[in-house]
Write an enzyme that holds these catalytic residues in place. Structure first.
Site, PDB file in Angstrom:
ATOM      1  N   CYS B 118       0.308 -10.895  -1.762  1.00  7.76           N
ATOM      2  CA  CYS B 118      -0.070 -12.157  -0.193  1.00  7.76           C
ATOM      3  C   CYS B 118      -0.498 -11.763   0.748  1.00  7.76           C
ATOM      4  CB  CYS B 118       1.419 -12.442  -0.837  1.00  7.76           C
ATOM      5  SG  CYS B 118       1.410 -14.313   0.309  1.00  7.76           S
ATOM      6  N   CYS B 121       0.797 -13.749   3.738  1.00  7.35           N
ATOM      7  CA  CYS B 121       2.606 -14.175   4.317  1.00  7.35           C
ATOM      8  C   CYS B 121       3.186 -12.847   2.824  1.00  7.35           C
ATOM      9  CB  CYS B 121       2.930 -15.205   4.180  1.00  7.35           C
ATOM     10  SG  CYS B 121       2.697 -16.197   2.598  1.00  7.35           S
ATOM     11  N   CYS B 123       4.665 -13.779  -0.059  1.00  7.96           N
ATOM     12  CA  CYS B 123       4.765 -14.559  -1.278  1.00  7.96           C
ATOM     13  C   CYS B 123       4.446 -13.510  -2.750  1.00  7.96           C
ATOM     14  CB  CYS B 123       3.620 -15.476  -1.810  1.00  7.96           C
ATOM     15  SG  CYS B 123       3.246 -17.041  -0.928  1.00  7.96           S
TER      16      CYS B 123
END
Lengths: 103, 217
Positions: B118, B121, B123
């Site tokens: 990700c 971020c 995820c």
């Protein structure tokens, strides 16, 4: 080759060193942050997208400096303040109280 | 004999091998978290018991769930098809809850290696793998795996054959990826439990491949 980053969180393709493989145990206060997010989102007070907005608008300096759950804590506090679920005065007083409680 | 350590005492007391999590003292952010947490509890938003249960649920999630799905897919072609068609439904079929986000399972073959990340971020399919490792959330992995996946995988000790294609899947807020690794040779006739035991977290992130030699079976 790629578009300009949309913020300090947009790391794909950025310069970086080797992957640091050291595994960190998750501290209890970090689990409390995680649980806070889960519970607030289950109860409809805070959405994951809001958490992300709060993180993505921390600014480059804070984004780089803060640890993962510190970013979460900062973001969640900002959003909770925006929504009036907590107030700046109450936080300041509570932080002082907690520090005074320290041995 | 030379049993003495440099600090030269006998070992009547055990040595702590790892300091307590919170032994570093109270940082500003820890104080902030403690303050907000107490205000939320005092305000009746949630209780300390709710928090305890949430942490308990979090701690209970582990890569064992994902490994069970992988092992089932390896022994049951029909389940494999359902897993690739709808990861969330296939997880629930085994009694594994996956939350509101869509789970997409990507399959490794002899020609293709899949890796998940990700970049924006962190995820992560935590419902089937537990909490992400620190490196998954950190700058280096997120920055580099999308541009030089082979080099990054090599840092994990995974050397890919020359002709193998690498597909890196960048997660979004609404879905999570999990890798279905290729079943390694030498596992013919193994039961699901033995198969699941060689499917590690890193295999399902895609930075490692299952190794039958790692099995106790």
């Amino acid at each position: 080759m790629s578009a300009e980053p949309i913020g300090p969180h947009d790391l794909g393709g950025a310069q970086a060193g080797p992957v640091e493989l050291h595994e960190h145990a998750v501290a209890h206060w970090e689990k409390q942050v995680d649980a806070m997010m889960t519970l607030l989102s289950e109860r409809g007070h805070l959405k994951v997208d809001e958490l992300r907005r709060g993180i993505e608008t921390l600014g480059e300096d804070a984004y780089e400096r803060l640890s993962y759950y510190e970013r979460w804590a900062q973001s969640m506090t900002t959003i909770l303040l925006e929504k009036g679920i907590v107030t700046p005065g109450a936080i300041t007083a509570k932080v002082a109280e907690i520090k005074a409680r320290q041995p | 004999m030379s049993g003495d350590h440099e600090h030269g005492h006998d070992h009547a007391h055990p040595h702590p091998f790892q300091p307590d999590d919170d032994a570093g003292g109270l940082t500003e952010h820890m104080a902030l978290v403690a303050a907000v947490r107490e205000l939320l509890i005092e305000g009746g938003i949630y209780t300390a018991e709710d928090e305890r249960r949430a942490i308990e649920r979090m701690d209970a999630r582990s890569p064992a769930a994902g490994a069970r799905m992988v092992a089932r897919a390896w022994v049951d072609p029909a389940y494999r098809d359902r897993l690739l068609a709808d990861g969330s439904a296939a997880a629930r079929e085994l009694g594994i809850e996956v939350g509101p986000t869509r789970l997409i399972v990507v399959e490794d073959t002899a020609e293709v290696k899949n890796v998940i990340v990700c970049t924006l971020c962190s995820c992560y399919p935590r419902w089937v793998l537990g909490l992400p490792p620190a490196w998954y959330k950190a700058r280096a992995y997120r920055a580099r795996v999308v541009v030089e996946p082979r080099a990054v995988l090599a840092e994990f000790g995974t050397e890919l054959p020359e002709g193998m294609a690498v597909r890196v899947h960048d997660s979004t807020a609404d879905m999570r990826y999990m890798v279905l690794p290729a079943r390694p040779e030498g596992t013919e006739g193994w039961g699901e439990e033995a198969l699941a035991a060689i499917v590690s977290r890193d295999c399902m992130i895609g930075v490692a491949m299952p190794d039958p030699a790692q099995s106790a079976a």
